[in-house]
Design an enzyme around this catalytic site. Structure first.
Site, PDB file in Angstrom:
ATOM      1  N   LYS A 125     -13.936  22.630  48.750  1.00  0.00           N
ATOM      2  CA  LYS A 125     -13.245  23.346  49.875  1.00  0.00           C
ATOM      3  C   LYS A 125     -13.863  25.023  49.947  1.00  0.00           C
ATOM      4  O   LYS A 125     -14.036  25.782  51.288  1.00  0.00           O
ATOM      5  CB  LYS A 125     -11.915  23.921  49.358  1.00  0.00           C
ATOM      6  N   LYS A 208     -13.904  10.296  53.789  1.00  0.00           N
ATOM      7  CA  LYS A 208     -12.317   9.699  53.495  1.00  0.00           C
ATOM      8  C   LYS A 208     -12.005   9.878  54.640  1.00  0.00           C
ATOM      9  O   LYS A 208     -11.824  11.194  55.455  1.00  0.00           O
ATOM     10  CB  LYS A 208     -11.833   9.827  51.904  1.00  0.00           C
ATOM     11  N   LYS A 211      -7.297  14.304  57.491  1.00  0.00           N
ATOM     12  CA  LYS A 211      -6.774  15.238  58.354  1.00  0.00           C
ATOM     13  C   LYS A 211      -8.028  17.468  58.748  1.00  0.00           C
ATOM     14  O   LYS A 211      -8.042  17.245  59.934  1.00  0.00           O
ATOM     15  CB  LYS A 211      -5.550  16.628  58.441  1.00  0.00           C
TER      16      LYS A 211
HETATM   17  P1  AMP Z   1      -3.282  16.300  50.942  1.00  0.00           P
HETATM   18  O1  AMP Z   1      -3.125  15.415  52.470  1.00  0.00           O
HETATM   19  O2  AMP Z   1      -4.598  16.217  50.795  1.00  0.00           O
HETATM   20  O3  AMP Z   1      -2.270  17.395  50.369  1.00  0.00           O
HETATM   21  O4  AMP Z   1      -2.831  15.081  50.150  1.00  0.00           O
HETATM   22  C1  AMP Z   1      -0.996  13.880  50.469  1.00  0.00           C
HETATM   23  C2  AMP Z   1      -1.738  12.733  49.597  1.00  0.00           C
HETATM   24  O5  AMP Z   1      -2.410  11.762  49.701  1.00  0.00           O
HETATM   25  C3  AMP Z   1      -2.310  13.240  47.855  1.00  0.00           C
HETATM   26  O6  AMP Z   1      -1.487  11.663  47.287  1.00  0.00           O
HETATM   27  C4  AMP Z   1      -4.022  12.147  48.118  1.00  0.00           C
HETATM   28  O7  AMP Z   1      -4.266  11.903  47.340  1.00  0.00           O
HETATM   29  C5  AMP Z   1      -3.014  11.215  49.592  1.00  0.00           C
HETATM   30  N1  AMP Z   1      -4.415  11.096  50.759  1.00  0.00           N
HETATM   31  C6  AMP Z   1      -5.248  11.689  51.136  1.00  0.00           C
HETATM   32  N2  AMP Z   1      -5.646  11.655  52.075  1.00  0.00           N
HETATM   33  C7  AMP Z   1      -6.041   9.974  51.516  1.00  0.00           C
HETATM   34  C8  AMP Z   1      -6.769   8.268  51.802  1.00  0.00           C
HETATM   35  N3  AMP Z   1      -7.719   9.661  52.611  1.00  0.00           N
HETATM   36  N4  AMP Z   1      -6.797   7.656  51.585  1.00  0.00           N
HETATM   37  C9  AMP Z   1      -5.889   7.447  49.954  1.00  0.00           C
HETATM   38  N5  AMP Z   1      -4.802   8.367  50.116  1.00  0.00           N
HETATM   39  C10 AMP Z   1      -5.217   9.765  50.686  1.00  0.00           C
END
Ligand code: AMP
Ligand code: TRP
Length: 345
Positions: A125, A208, A211
């Protein structure tokens, strides 16, 4: 739920689940399968669960204030629409429980610079220009440790990408306990399980689903309508081979494996069961089956999210009530921490 694998005596702590998601943009299928769906599935296992919209983490990179408010409410709606019940679980936003920030300061003084600078998410980041990144972005994992440990949470369900931050949370708890000669903070267990701990981009099986990916075709958003979901799955990148007849046959085929994993997670099946049912199929057959399944599972969620976000007052009341319940747990743990550290009260 068991003691920690390295034999730390966690049995002194009542099992409690904590997890958080940043309100920093829309929710994707990755968030749903890696986090929200599992939160909903786990709330009936007799363990108290605490789920947080981590708005203070979100502002480690710039957030427009109106957008932050909207996204916090939308994320709350996403939790509820995914089946997280605000009566059964404690659902709130981080900034309404000041104890998170207060414990984070203590942890800023426990964690070492070197630990922070090693974090992959910081490196990703902050990019090349680290001098221009916010100090909050570097300190981010200490706040995350505080989120978890201010509830003495023992189990943290997350996606694969958060594993390193949870190891750091353990390091902070261990160092605090050692420095002050106490067994006060539990050594938290990450809970990373299921077929979809890492949902990959629909355009590139090595990245991965996120968003923040510039291509909207790379992800399924929880707000996408049925046609959009079906179109994104139809256009997902794949290889020309039919589906194999064993799960091992997916090892070198990241895009195919991703679609099978998504199918398994959405259908509550194992990868082996999905392979048994679809072995030998071409993607021309498998993709429409996956699209139908995805629409059937996701459309009710997006409809419910729309209904909930139409009444922000109701969502704000849920967050306020959740914050009060959260503070009942956090306040005494912070007070005890201050006492251990030697703050005059
Ligand atoms: P974030 O949106 O990055 O704050 O992630 C929120 C939650 O969603 C965390 O537990 C991440 O590990 C999970 N997460 C985000 N992107 C993925 C993905 N592509 N696959 C699986 N889990 C995800
Ligand atoms: N860092 C997590 C993410 O980016 C969000 C988060 C903040 C979190 N605090 C947490 C996750 C505590 C689990 C527990 O996804």
């Amino acid at each position: 739920m068991s003691d920690t694998s390295d034999g730390q005596p966690n049995s002194a702590f009542t099992p409690r689940v904590f997890s958080g998601i940043q309100p920093s943009g829309g929710l994707t299928l990755g968030n749903y399968l890696g986090a929200l769906k599992r939160f909903a599935d786990s709330q009936d296992q007799g363990v108290q669960s605490v789920y947080c919209m981590v708005d203070m983490h979100a502002i480690t990179v710039w957030q427009d204030p109106d957008a932050l408010r909207r996204q916090t409410r939308e994320l709350t709606a996403g939790f509820i629409a995914s089946g997280v019940d605000p009566e059964k679980s404690i659902l709130f936003n981080q900034s309404q429980v000041a104890e998170h920030a207060q414990l984070a300061w203590i942890f800023n003084c426990v964690a070492r610079m070197g630990w922070m600078q090693r974090m992959t998410q910081w490196k990703d980041k902050a990019g090349k220009n680290t001098q221009n990144a916010s100090l909050g972005l570097l300190a981010y994992p200490a706040l995350m440790a505080a989120d978890i440990l201010v509830y003495h949470a023992t189990h943290v369900p997350v996606g694969e990408d958060q594993k390193q931050h949870l190891e750091l949370t353990r390091d902070i708890a261990i160092k605090f306990n050692n420095d002050y000669g106490v067994n006060f903070f539990p050594i938290t267990e990450p809970v990373i399980e299921g077929a979809a701990t890492r949902v990959m981009s629909l355009r590139d099986g090595s990245r991965k689903m996120s968003k923040s990916d510039p291509s909207d075709m790379s992800r399924i958003n929880l707000t996408d309508d049925a046609d959009t979901i079906a179109q994104k799955i139809r256009k997902a990148r794949t290889d020309p081979e039919p589906l194999p007849d064993t799960a091992e046959g997916l090892a070198e085929r990241p895009e195919a494996r991703n679609l099978v994993n998504i199918y398994a997670a959405l259908a509550n099946l194992t990868v082996d069961q999905v392979i048994a049912d679809h072995a030998g199929q071409q993607f021309g057959t498998f993709k429409p089956a996956l699209a139908d399944l995805a629409v059937a599972k996701l459309e009710p969620i997006s409809t419910e999210m729309k209904r909930l976000t139409a009444d922000p007052g109701e969502i704000d009341a849920i967050l306020r009530r959740g914050s009060e319940r959260a503070r009942e747990i956090a306040a005494p743990i912070l007070a005890k921490t201050y006492e251990i550290v030697g703050m005059v009260r």
